[in-house]
Design an enzyme around this catalytic site. Structure first.
Site, PDB file in Angstrom:
ATOM      1  CD  GLU A 555       0.171  -1.111   3.258  1.00 40.13           C
ATOM      2  OE1 GLU A 555       0.462  -1.090   4.474  1.00 40.13           O
ATOM      3  OE2 GLU A 555       0.158  -2.151   2.571  1.00 40.13           O
ATOM      4  CG  ASN A 556       4.734   1.038  -1.417  1.00 44.36           C
ATOM      5  OD1 ASN A 556       5.269   0.676  -0.390  1.00 44.36           O
ATOM      6  ND2 ASN A 556       4.720   0.294  -2.515  1.00 44.36           N
ATOM      7  CD  GLU A 592      -2.680  -3.612  -0.667  1.00 42.58           C
ATOM      8  OE1 GLU A 592      -2.023  -2.792   0.016  1.00 42.58           O
ATOM      9  OE2 GLU A 592      -2.787  -4.815  -0.362  1.00 42.58           O
ATOM     10  CG  HIS A 595      -3.433  -0.639   3.922  1.00 42.55           C
ATOM     11  ND1 HIS A 595      -3.416  -0.699   5.300  1.00 42.55           N
ATOM     12  CD2 HIS A 595      -3.254  -1.917   3.504  1.00 42.55           C
ATOM     13  CE1 HIS A 595      -3.229  -1.941   5.695  1.00 42.55           C
ATOM     14  NE2 HIS A 595      -3.136  -2.713   4.621  1.00 42.55           N
ATOM     15  CD  GLU A 614      -1.742  -5.282   6.714  1.00 39.59           C
ATOM     16  OE1 GLU A 614      -2.642  -5.538   5.883  1.00 39.59           O
ATOM     17  OE2 GLU A 614      -0.731  -4.624   6.434  1.00 39.59           O
TER      18      GLU A 614
END
Length: 1176
Positions: A555-556, A592, A595, A614
């Site tokens: 998930e950058n 993602e 996040h 998470e």
């Protein structure tokens, strides 16, 4: 060859069977040992053989057939005539040569061990006539002694010469050692071309190092603050060839010196150092796939942090195989407004910490009195570009236009691998802003990072520098960048007015597979912004498909990376994905994107609360998918899939609490397991049901607003949820969320709620569910929310009406549940919609009532009863007659997709433990009898007009039918696969049936099917198709093919990516025939596997865990103990720990086999006899 001569005597004769000329060569070899060959000299007999002879023999090249070797006699030189003379030498002159030179004649046959001859029925070995050079033992000893003396003399001379010519110490870019006391001023200008302290060299100038005297402290000086920028001025007077990307100026270091030689799994203590915190990183980095290294410069603005410790502490940076040089510590001096800022360079000591895991900078204690101290720490560094999918790593793919391999650079810093890329404060609570600049060769067309690119400038000849906008405050594990030749799908251009800008990047052949992912992103983003009440904070989101990627996705912030199969969905009918795969892709994308709020905007303070981010992302992905695709009925799937994943790992003594003290790198990697993901999801869903939807949503919004760009822990969430639960009246005023959740968070396992009728009342008790059997000594207890319904009472919501409090007495009595005492026919069922994380065990009266009224029960309750019954029997809470009678409900429940899904985990456990036992024959007959009506209804066909759920269900029924060898399934599967083999370009197999047909056909077939499937794996462009084939390749029953397949998992040229190594191994290990082969492969190659895969993604642990499914005998324990001993000798402590965890599963299997096998066998035989089921 020094010390002797090599010649060939070629004899041509004809093999009467093959009718082709063959060559036999003879070799003249000295009896003394020769030294290493020089370039151009053959190193073996095969190297001296002529090319024509090699071709006629069709034999592979020997060790000497490398590009650097050449045939004897090739080229000119003084030896050319002599070699020619040797080649023309006549065979009959052997005796004369032997007399003059004392040669022994050794034929090629004797050289390779002799040739077996037959004469008059007698067999003997023909070794040719005697010959050779005679060397006495005394000569050998004297020669060896002289050689040793010469070697020692050379070493001594070299030592004294080098000691006089160079400084006593020198920092190198190789792996870090303990001897680094002079890092403050190193004579080597490492990473000088990307230093922020000096401009890059001009094209016409050669960078010249200025050696600095070695010292342990840096002198304090006052300078004017300047920041050099790259210049585009070109010096035409001098033309120089630029070094390769990533070369270190001045010092030429062989590539071997900077390669990672510490890839084996390691377990290091994880220490948290307080006293300083980062504010801003300015990072310039030049990663190179060619040299497997990154050159970089880094400036970190840091400030003293006295909130946790008030003592004077050193600055401690986390590093892993990073060389550091040119360190400076600078503080800004107060100046008048409008004047140029002045800097003061501070004195300091620096050194690498224990195990080279940190870089420690000690400042003068005179500064200890300044609590508001801010500093600028600048340094140059060299780090590794790995091939283990960790840190900054390289991966490659084949360009279909050029058919050549192309490299790319990607990153994976979560959880603790940013320290592999650059020195940093590598912790979730050390958030900072990042200014990132990437220096790349012009051979790479693009670079991406978390933020949009601000500008690109020429850096030096053949290289450019991409500068990116400053990021929001975020932890180091979210930093990311890509350097490659990927292409964008141009979605951002089409939707230029939408925010954030969304783009998907992939390789050219996959551009048409990105449309589904883009549609999902555009559906999920508005939902999240509305649910969280917070707009997405970044101006863009790039989604990148990386050829080889350890996780499913990462998930950058602003740059989300995926493995191909988690992002790409083919639209071509030939390559179309299954319904299950499309659901998987949608859920990964939703996860993602969630996040970007929970994890990125607000980050848990420590690794011990990783489950929060998470669990939240996973739970929110279900809510988003339920909102956008209600036809998926995804919340029903959660009650089976997530419970299966979590309860399977949370059922024995090897489990861990969802939150525990993280003390080592192994602990950090271990928490990325189903306990964190699936159990976290279930507990948050349970919390949602406790406080209600309104309170849960309001609490989530408050949390994100209060802690935006900061950190929080679970107690912060508990407090906000308690407030809103009390406000909405859903949470009792005498209870807090912390009271409830601490019992679920701080201890492992989960409870079984036992239900007993006492007249009209209901008596509940709890105990821990534990494998292999219940343990009365375990006193674990939980705060359990109780919901129930009867055939007379229907509640209508999921909010608990009663509580089992962990500090209460053993029993909870709920009065007047039934209207009268005689209620044996009345139905009662607990845990509505499976909102609570527990199993329910009823008394026999209740089980019989539930069985009698099974078809009238709610859909989730039916599935829950079957799943609970199977697993309660596994742990001896029930006898197997109850789950077997519930399994028989499948006979009539042809269309109940959720019920069939609930059966799968429990049935798989029985398959694995019975497959090699006599009772399997009866079990298979029983299951074929149950599955037959459903399969006869669906078959191996796939209509075009069926719903998502129907397609999934059709595939599941086919899985069971072929698994239990129902001939109507296995035969049709083979026919369809062979039809594909006849025309490989046209695959007639429908997407949802591929996994079943592929596996069945390879299991029933032989080598032709296997090699055909492997060829399709190599050629297909569909990532989901590749995974289907990879799994099916392990289904073959041919041992040699299984062994070959396993060896391919550690061969980088096989086409099997490292990300898929555990998947391929599991496919073989779950094969009853392949299990032993898989164990042998692991036992014999454990060191190579550990080095090949590294320690980033627990690949070895996954392999070991997959081995245990068939292990249920005592000798299997001894096999694992031997493997653990091997790992201990090799220093693979992390792998040894995984084996110890696997041992618990083997003990559980052994216990089940000795306690439950025979009773199950008797029940099965009774049913087969009662219903007259054909055992064949």
């Amino acid at each position: 060859m020094e010390g002797g001569y090599v010649n060939e005597a070629i004899i041509s004769y004809t093999n009467p069977k093959l009718q082709i000329p063959l060559m036999a060569s003879a070799i003249y070899a000295p009896t003394t040992t020769s030294t290493s060959p020089t370039a151009g000299t053959p190193t073996s007999a095969t190297a001296a053989t002529s090319q024509n002879a090699s071709a006629s023999l069709s034999s592979p090249a020997g060790p000497s057939s490398s590009p650097g070797s050449a045939p004897a006699g090739a080229g000119g030189g003084p030896l050319q005539g002599f070699v020619a003379k040797l080649r023309n030498f006549k065979f009959q002159d052997t005796k004369n040569i032997r007399k003059r030179f004392h040669f022994d004649y050794i034929s090629k046959d004797r050289f390779l061990g002799g040739q077996l001859k037959t004469k008059n029925g007698q067999k003997y070995v023909f070794n040719g006539p005697p010959s050779g050079v005679y060397v006495s033992k005394a000569c050998l000893i004297i020669a060896a002694f002289i050689t040793v003396l010469a070697l020692l003399f050379t070493i001594v001379i070299t030592y004294f010469v080098t000691r006089q010519g160079f400084p006593p110490k020198e920092a190198t870019p190789s792996c870090i050692t303990n001897d680094h006391h002079d890092v403050n001023a190193t004579p080597i200008q490492t990473a000088g071309w990307v230093s922020m302290n000096s401009p890059p060299p001009l094209d016409g100038a050669t960078p010249t190092p200025t050696p600095t005297p070695t010292t342990t402290t840096s002198k304090a000086t006052t300078t004017t603050a300047t920041l050099a920028t790259p210049t585009s001025t070109e010096a035409d007077e001098i033309k120089l060839v630029d070094p390769k990307v990533g070369d270190i100026p001045v010092v030429v270091t062989p590539i071997e010196e900077i390669e990672d030689n510490t890839t084996k799994p390691t377990n290091r203590p994880l220490k948290l150092y307080e006293g300083w915190r980062p504010l801003h990183y300015s990072l310039i980095i030049e990663p190179s796939a060619e040299t497997s290294s990154s050159n970089g410069s880094l400036t970190i603005e840091i400030e003293r942090d006295v909130t946790k410790v008030t003592s004077w502490e050193p600055i401690v940076l986390d590093v892993h195989n990073v060389s550091i040089s040119n360190v400076r510590v600078i503080r800004a001096l107060p100046t008048k407004p409008g004047s140029v800022n002045e800097e003061q360079e501070l004195e300091f000591d620096s050194d690498y910490g224990e195990d080279n895991a940190t870089f420690v900078i000690g400042l003068d204690k005179a500064l200890a009195g300044e609590n508001q101290l801010r500093l600028m720490l600048s340094l140059d560094f060299i780090s590794q570009v790995t091939d283990t999918l960790q840190g900054v790593y390289k991966t490659s793919y084949t360009n279909p236009d050029t058919n050549k391999e192309e490299w790319m650079i990607s990153t994976q810093f979560s959880p603790i691998d940013a320290r592999r890329a650059f020195p940093c404060f590598d912790r979730p609570d050390m958030k900072a802003n990042f200014s990132i600049s990437i220096v790349r060769s012009l051979q790479y067309k693009m670079a991406l990072s978390n933020m949009p690119k601000s500008h690109t400038s020429r850096y030096r000849k053949g290289y450019v520098r991409d500068d990116f906008l400053i990021t929001p405050k975020m932890p180091t594990y979210l930093v990311a960048f890509i350097v490659s030749n990927m292409q964008d799908s141009r979605f951002a251009t089409l939707d230029s007015e939408m925010t954030p800008r969304v783009e998907i990047w992939s390789r050219p052949p996959f551009m048409d597979m990105t449309h589904y992912a883009y549609k999902m992103v555009r559906k999920f983003l508005p939902y999240y912004e509305d649910f969280f009440g917070v707009k997405n904070k970044l101006p863009k989101i790039d989604l990148v498909s990386v050829p080889d990627f350890g996780f499913a996705a990462m998930e950058n912030w602003g740059l989300i990376t995926f493995r191909d199969s988690a992002l790409l969905v083919p639209e071509d009918l030939e390559l179309a994905s299954s319904s299950e795969h499309m659901q998987y892709v949608a859920q990964i994308i939703a996860h993602e994107l969630a996040h970007q709020w929970f994890g990125n905007l607000v980050t848990p303070k420590g690794w011990d609360d990783l489950w929060l981010k998470e669990g939240f992302a996973c739970y929110m992905s279900y809510k988003a998918l339920e909102h956008s695709h209600p036809e998926f009925q995804i919340m029903d799937t959660l009650t089976m899939l997530e419970f299966k994943e979590s309860m399977e790992h949370d059922a024995d003594n090897t489990s861990h609490s969802i939150s525990f003290d993280v003390k080592s790198t192994n602990d950090v990697r271990r928490i990325f397991d189903p306990i964190s993901y699936s159990k976290g999801t279930i507990l948050l869903r349970m919390l949602n049901s406790i406080v209600g939807d309104v309170a849960f949503r309001a609490a989530t919004r408050d949390l994100l607003k209060k802690y935006a760009y900061g950190n929080m822990d679970r107690d912060d969430l508990w407090a906000i949820l308690t407030h809103h639960g009390h406000k909405e009246g859903t949470l009792p005023q005498d209870l807090s969320v912390k009271q409830i959740m601490d019992s679920w968070i701080t201890q492992p396992g989960y409870p079984v709620v036992n239900v007993e009728r006492r007249g009209a009342d209901l008596v509940l008790s709890q105990e821990r569910y534990l494998l292999p059997s219940k343990n009365s000594a375990d006193q674990s207890s939980w705060f359990i929310p109780i919901t129930f319904e009867t055939d007379e009472l229907h509640k209508g919501d999921n909010i608990p009406t009663h509580w089992m409090r962990s500090q209460d007495e053993n029993e909870l009595i709920i009065g007047n549940v039934f209207t009268h005492n005689s209620n044996s026919d009345n139905v009662i069922y607990l845990n509505l919609n499976r909102q609570g994380y527990y199993r329910v065990n009823y008394d026999m009266t209740s089980w019989l009532a539930l069985k009698k009224n099974f078809s009238t029960l709610p859909r989730i309750t039916r599935a829950q009863l079957l799943d609970d019954a199977l697993h309660l029997s596994q742990a001896e809470y029930l006898t197997y007659d109850i789950p077997l009678t519930f399994l028989m409900e499948l006979f009539d429940a042809v269309d109940d997709e959720l019920l069939w899904s609930a059966a799968k985990p429990g049935l798989n456990y029985l398959i694995y433990n019975l497959k090699r036992e006599p009772a399997y024959e009866t079990f298979r007959a029983f299951m074929k009898f149950i599955v037959r009506p459903a399969f006869d209804h669906y078959g191996l066909n796939e209509p075009d007009n069926e719903s998502h759920l129907q397609l999934k269900h059709r595939a599941l029924v086919a899985y069971f039918a072929c698994k239990f060898n129902y001939d109507r399934c296995t035969q049709v599967a083979q026919v369809k696969f062979r039809e594909w083999m006849r025309d490989a370009k046209k695959n007639p197999i429908k997407p949802n049936l591929k996994s079943v047909i592929y596996c069945t056909s390879l299991a029933e077939g032989s080598s032709p099917e296997w090699y055909f499937a492997y060829k399709q794996y190599k050629t297909t462009t569909s990532a989901s198709e590749k995974e289907e084939i990879l799994t099916s390749l392990g289904c073959t029953t041919k041992p040699w093919l299984l062994s070959k397949y396993l060896n391919m998992t550690i061969n980088p040229t096989s086409g099997i990516l490292k990300q898929d190594g555990a998947l391929a191994f599991r496919a073989v290990a779950s094969n009853a025939i392949g299990h032993e082969i898989a164990f042998d492969f692991l036992q014999g190659n454990i060191k190579e596997i550990a080095e090949y895969y590294g320690d980033g993604f627990s690949t070895l642990s996954e392999m070991i865990k997959s081995l245990t499914i068939y292990m249920n005998k005592d000798y299997h324990k001894h096999q694992l103990l031997d493997l653990a001993a091997t790992c201990r000798k090799l220093g693979l402590k992390a792998v040894e720990s995984a084996i110890n965890l696997a041992m618990e599963q083997v003990n559980n299997n052994i216990y089940w086999r000795s306690h439950s096998y025979h009773s199950l066998k008797n029940f099965l035989e009774g049913i087969v006899s009662e219903f007259q089921i054909n055992i064949f």
